[in-house]
Design a protein around this motif. Structure first.
Motif, mmCIF file in Angstrom:
data_model
loop_
_atom_site.group_PDB
_atom_site.id
_atom_site.type_symbol
_atom_site.label_atom_id
_atom_site.label_comp_id
_atom_site.label_asym_id
_atom_site.label_seq_id
_atom_site.Cartn_x
_atom_site.Cartn_y
_atom_site.Cartn_z
ATOM 1 N N VAL A 297 0.650 -0.944 0.039
ATOM 2 C CA VAL A 297 -0.035 -0.208 0.479
ATOM 3 C C VAL A 297 0.897 1.191 0.021
ATOM 4 O O VAL A 297 2.608 0.928 0.490
ATOM 5 C CB VAL A 297 -1.061 0.027 0.905
ATOM 6 N N PRO A 298 1.154 2.759 -0.338
ATOM 7 C CA PRO A 298 1.385 3.317 -0.676
ATOM 8 C C PRO A 298 1.295 4.146 1.322
ATOM 9 O O PRO A 298 0.838 3.980 2.292
ATOM 10 C CB PRO A 298 0.069 5.033 -1.008
ATOM 11 N N ALA A 299 2.456 5.014 1.715
ATOM 12 C CA ALA A 299 2.464 5.462 2.858
ATOM 13 C C ALA A 299 1.472 6.578 2.894
ATOM 14 O O ALA A 299 1.142 7.300 2.263
ATOM 15 C CB ALA A 299 4.298 6.080 2.787
ATOM 16 N N VAL B 169 -3.980 14.965 -1.569
ATOM 17 C CA VAL B 169 -4.672 15.080 -0.293
ATOM 18 C C VAL B 169 -5.696 14.391 -0.183
ATOM 19 O O VAL B 169 -6.713 14.312 -1.542
ATOM 20 C CB VAL B 169 -4.312 16.285 0.314
ATOM 21 N N LYS B 170 -6.628 13.423 0.363
ATOM 22 C CA LYS B 170 -7.826 12.899 0.445
ATOM 23 C C LYS B 170 -8.515 14.020 1.746
ATOM 24 O O LYS B 170 -8.421 13.397 2.664
ATOM 25 C CB LYS B 170 -7.940 10.909 0.587
ATOM 26 N N LEU B 171 -9.909 13.945 1.119
ATOM 27 C CA LEU B 171 -10.937 14.424 1.694
ATOM 28 C C LEU B 171 -11.930 12.904 2.280
ATOM 29 O O LEU B 171 -11.401 12.087 1.538
ATOM 30 C CB LEU B 171 -12.105 15.237 1.568
ATOM 31 N N ALA C 298 -16.600 8.442 0.818
ATOM 32 C CA ALA C 298 -16.428 7.908 -0.573
ATOM 33 C C ALA C 298 -16.564 8.512 -1.533
ATOM 34 O O ALA C 298 -17.652 9.704 -1.967
ATOM 35 C CB ALA C 298 -16.949 6.841 -1.328
ATOM 36 N N LYS C 299 -15.602 10.228 -1.936
ATOM 37 C CA LYS C 299 -16.720 11.244 -2.896
ATOM 38 C C LYS C 299 -16.108 11.063 -4.339
ATOM 39 O O LYS C 299 -16.015 12.203 -5.436
ATOM 40 C CB LYS C 299 -15.815 12.274 -2.624
ATOM 41 N N GLY C 300 -15.648 9.698 -5.600
ATOM 42 C CA GLY C 300 -15.210 9.808 -6.120
ATOM 43 C C GLY C 300 -13.609 10.574 -6.933
ATOM 44 O O GLY C 300 -13.753 11.341 -7.610
ATOM 45 N N GLY C 301 -13.079 11.299 -5.795
ATOM 46 C CA GLY C 301 -11.608 11.411 -6.110
ATOM 47 C C GLY C 301 -12.259 13.155 -5.891
ATOM 48 O O GLY C 301 -11.077 14.076 -6.008
ATOM 49 N N ARG C 302 -13.480 13.755 -5.325
ATOM 50 C CA ARG C 302 -13.553 14.882 -5.718
ATOM 51 C C ARG C 302 -12.756 15.383 -4.322
ATOM 52 O O ARG C 302 -12.024 15.704 -3.289
ATOM 53 C CB ARG C 302 -15.197 15.481 -5.393
ATOM 54 N N GLY C 303 -12.302 17.045 -4.665
ATOM 55 C CA GLY C 303 -11.592 17.859 -3.791
ATOM 56 C C GLY C 303 -9.872 16.858 -3.568
ATOM 57 O O GLY C 303 -9.473 17.939 -2.585
ATOM 58 N N TYR C 304 -9.520 16.287 -4.481
ATOM 59 C CA TYR C 304 -8.146 15.395 -4.074
ATOM 60 C C TYR C 304 -7.375 16.764 -4.723
ATOM 61 O O TYR C 304 -7.747 17.366 -5.907
ATOM 62 C CB TYR C 304 -8.293 14.318 -4.482
ATOM 63 N N ARG C 305 -6.562 16.787 -3.821
ATOM 64 C CA ARG C 305 -4.679 17.405 -4.431
ATOM 65 C C ARG C 305 -3.614 16.906 -4.243
ATOM 66 O O ARG C 305 -3.419 16.311 -2.977
ATOM 67 C CB ARG C 305 -4.731 19.353 -3.773
ATOM 68 N N GLN D 7 -1.455 11.119 1.084
ATOM 69 C CA GLN D 7 -1.040 9.542 0.975
ATOM 70 C C GLN D 7 0.101 10.098 -0.243
ATOM 71 O O GLN D 7 -0.300 10.544 -1.272
ATOM 72 C CB GLN D 7 -1.814 9.093 0.459
ATOM 73 N N GLU D 8 0.737 8.998 -0.098
ATOM 74 C CA GLU D 8 1.591 9.215 -1.258
ATOM 75 C C GLU D 8 1.766 8.609 -2.148
ATOM 76 O O GLU D 8 1.179 8.134 -2.603
ATOM 77 C CB GLU D 8 3.448 7.901 -0.596
ATOM 78 N N TYR D 9 2.085 9.701 -3.281
ATOM 79 C CA TYR D 9 1.896 9.416 -4.818
ATOM 80 C C TYR D 9 2.589 8.223 -5.391
ATOM 81 O O TYR D 9 2.962 8.170 -5.201
ATOM 82 C CB TYR D 9 1.740 10.933 -5.461
ATOM 83 N N LEU D 10 1.872 7.207 -6.422
ATOM 84 C CA LEU D 10 1.264 6.139 -6.676
ATOM 85 C C LEU D 10 2.370 7.078 -8.128
ATOM 86 O O LEU D 10 0.852 7.225 -8.970
ATOM 87 C CB LEU D 10 0.994 4.940 -6.429
ATOM 88 N N ILE D 11 2.689 6.235 -8.489
ATOM 89 C CA ILE D 11 3.348 6.516 -10.390
ATOM 90 C C ILE D 11 3.798 4.749 -10.792
ATOM 91 O O ILE D 11 4.059 4.071 -10.345
ATOM 92 C CB ILE D 11 4.559 7.089 -10.646
ATOM 93 N N VAL E 18 -5.063 -0.264 -12.020
ATOM 94 C CA VAL E 18 -5.276 -0.718 -12.338
ATOM 95 C C VAL E 18 -6.851 -1.326 -11.886
ATOM 96 O O VAL E 18 -6.273 -1.287 -10.660
ATOM 97 C CB VAL E 18 -4.533 -2.240 -12.468
ATOM 98 N N TYR E 19 -7.559 -1.281 -11.772
ATOM 99 C CA TYR E 19 -9.576 -1.689 -10.748
ATOM 100 C C TYR E 19 -9.834 -2.825 -11.555
ATOM 101 O O TYR E 19 -10.879 -2.655 -12.050
ATOM 102 C CB TYR E 19 -9.691 -0.619 -11.183
ATOM 103 N N PRO E 20 -8.693 -3.991 -10.395
ATOM 104 C CA PRO E 20 -9.824 -5.577 -10.608
ATOM 105 C C PRO E 20 -11.487 -5.206 -10.380
ATOM 106 O O PRO E 20 -11.500 -5.139 -9.071
ATOM 107 C CB PRO E 20 -9.483 -6.889 -10.821
ATOM 108 N N ALA F 22 -15.921 -2.362 -1.037
ATOM 109 C CA ALA F 22 -16.699 -3.967 -0.743
ATOM 110 C C ALA F 22 -18.285 -4.470 -1.141
ATOM 111 O O ALA F 22 -19.118 -4.331 -0.812
ATOM 112 C CB ALA F 22 -16.773 -4.522 0.788
ATOM 113 N N ARG F 23 -18.406 -4.064 -2.431
ATOM 114 C CA ARG F 23 -19.604 -4.144 -3.416
ATOM 115 C C ARG F 23 -19.275 -3.249 -4.400
ATOM 116 O O ARG F 23 -18.530 -3.659 -5.400
ATOM 117 C CB ARG F 23 -19.972 -2.892 -2.751
ATOM 118 N N ILE F 24 -20.201 -3.706 -5.101
ATOM 119 C CA ILE F 24 -19.834 -3.581 -7.248
ATOM 120 C C ILE F 24 -19.708 -2.300 -7.570
ATOM 121 O O ILE F 24 -20.218 -1.211 -6.171
ATOM 122 C CB ILE F 24 -21.578 -3.798 -7.486
#
Ligand code: ATP
Length: 349
Positions: free
Chosen positions: A136-138, A151-153, A156-163, A183-187, A191-193, A301-303
């Motif tokens: 996982v990212p640090a 930076v995450k709010l 689950a906001k669909g990424g809204r407001g993240y910077r 959270q550390e930015y992953l480069i 991939v979303y299975p 943990a859902r569709i």
């Protein structure tokens, strides 16, 4: 007050099984869920506002058989649903609209509602992923930001407001006093299975007491980062944002499937030991880096909405089913199989 699993099973016992219905809020993956249930011959109920009803009527094959019209989607009419022998399928909007009320709803729900509490709480979610052995990212203390971080709010906001920020100063300029996660930015490539875990069958790829199916993979289109090259070409400067706008199909190089299946299996088995299991659909959000290493930063943990790309099946379900199999249809199929085997209590919590 939280409703117990025993109480839900008591309610389920009282159901007229010949009249079982599938219900969900008209949003997120509802078209797919109703469409899939129709393919499996199960009647459906859509919880909607008056305005939204027309949208669903515009898609006859994805339209529910009945609507329950509400003023506010945040209040799920659970008594009405249980009177109608309905099983609620939780999707992203159900989780977001219902909040903590979800654990007290008296309508039987597909899957383990405890798992939704684990996906909602970022600390628990990371405990689940790390206990499963996933990379996982640090998570970084704002005062110690020394590399690009997201930076995450909360929620689950669909990424809204993240910077993205790279220094403590940048962080405090935008987020002083706010309840956020750094959270550390992953480069790499996202991939979303999409997985489906069935405790009802031991055929196929084994996980815990059942089997795991890879139903598809997606990647998201996020505004504005995913079309950033256009902004660059136009000579404009912009600050990257991550609001989810849509999803696109992704097929990974075949040799990566081993890791993808192992991550899913491990999440299922860890869910068993942490909170009693995760029957039904779930998804991991990962980044695969240049060394072909997966890092997971979120579990649903859902569709998930990414399954909407595959209403008639995916490049992976083609090797699992002779007929077109969406996640929505797979859910309805599982309910049918459990009903036949008298094992509904294994998948409904
Ligand atoms: P949802 O619940 O709808 O998935 P969310 O609000 O929980 O949304 P995330 O899924 O955590 O948001 O993140 C939104 C997007 O931000 C991701 O799809 C990804 O593009 C980007 N992102 C999140 N975490 C990272 C990270 N650690 N490194 C790089 N990008 C990230």
């Amino acid at each position: 007050m939280n409703i117990t699993r025993e109480k839900i099973h008591e309610i389920l016992k009282g159901y007229d099984k010949k009249k079982l219905k599938i219900a969900t809020i008209c949003s997120h993956t509802a078209l797919q869920i109703f469409h899939g249930a129709r393919q499996e011959g199960i009647k459906t109920i859509g919880i909607t506002t008056e305005g939204r009803k027309k949208v669903y009527e515009a898609f006859p094959l994805g339209c529910p058989d009945e609507f329950i019209v509400v003023d506010d989607l945040r209040s799920i009419p659970d008594r009405e649903l249980s009177d109608e022998n309905a099983i609620l399928v939780p999707h992203g909007s159900v989780v977001e609209y219902s909040g903590s009320k979800l654990s007290s709803l008296r309508v039987p729900m597909l899957g383990n509602r405890e798992s939704l509490a684990w996906e909602k709480d970022r600390e628990k979610m990371f405990k689940w992923m790390t206990s499963a052995g996933l990379q996982v990212p640090a998570t970084i203390d704002p005062d110690k930001i020394d590399r690009p971080c997201v930076v995450k709010l909360p929620g689950a906001k669909g990424g809204r407001g993240y910077r993205v920020v790279s220094t403590p100063e940048e962080f405090y300029e935008q987020f002083e006093g706010m309840n956020v996660t750094v959270q550390e930015y992953l480069i790499g490539v996202r991939v979303y299975p999409h997985y489906f875990y069935s405790p009802l069958s031991k055929e196929g790829y084994r996980a815990a007491e059942g089997k795991l199916e890879l139903m598809g993979i997606d990647r998201r289109f996020e505004s504005n980062i995913d079309e950033a090259y256009r902004t660059d070409h136009a000579g404009l400067s912009f600050s990257p944002s991550f609001t989810v706008v849509g999803n696109e199909l992704l097929v990974v190089r075949e040799s990566l499937l081993e890791d993808i299946m192992l991550m899913g299996k491990s999440m299922v088995e860890t869910a068993d030991s942490l909170f009693g299991g995760i029957p039904g659909p779930f998804c991991l959000e990962t980044v695969c880096d240049e060394n072909l290493q997966f890092f997971a930063f979120e579990v649903s943990a859902r569709i998930v909405a990414g399954t909407n790309i595959y209403p008639l099946g995916s490049p992976y379900t083609a090797y699992l089913y002779e007929e077109p199999m969406s996640m929505g249809r797979r859910i309805a199929r599982e309910i049918k199989l459990a009903l036949r085997a008298n094992k509904l209590q294994k998948i409904i919590f």
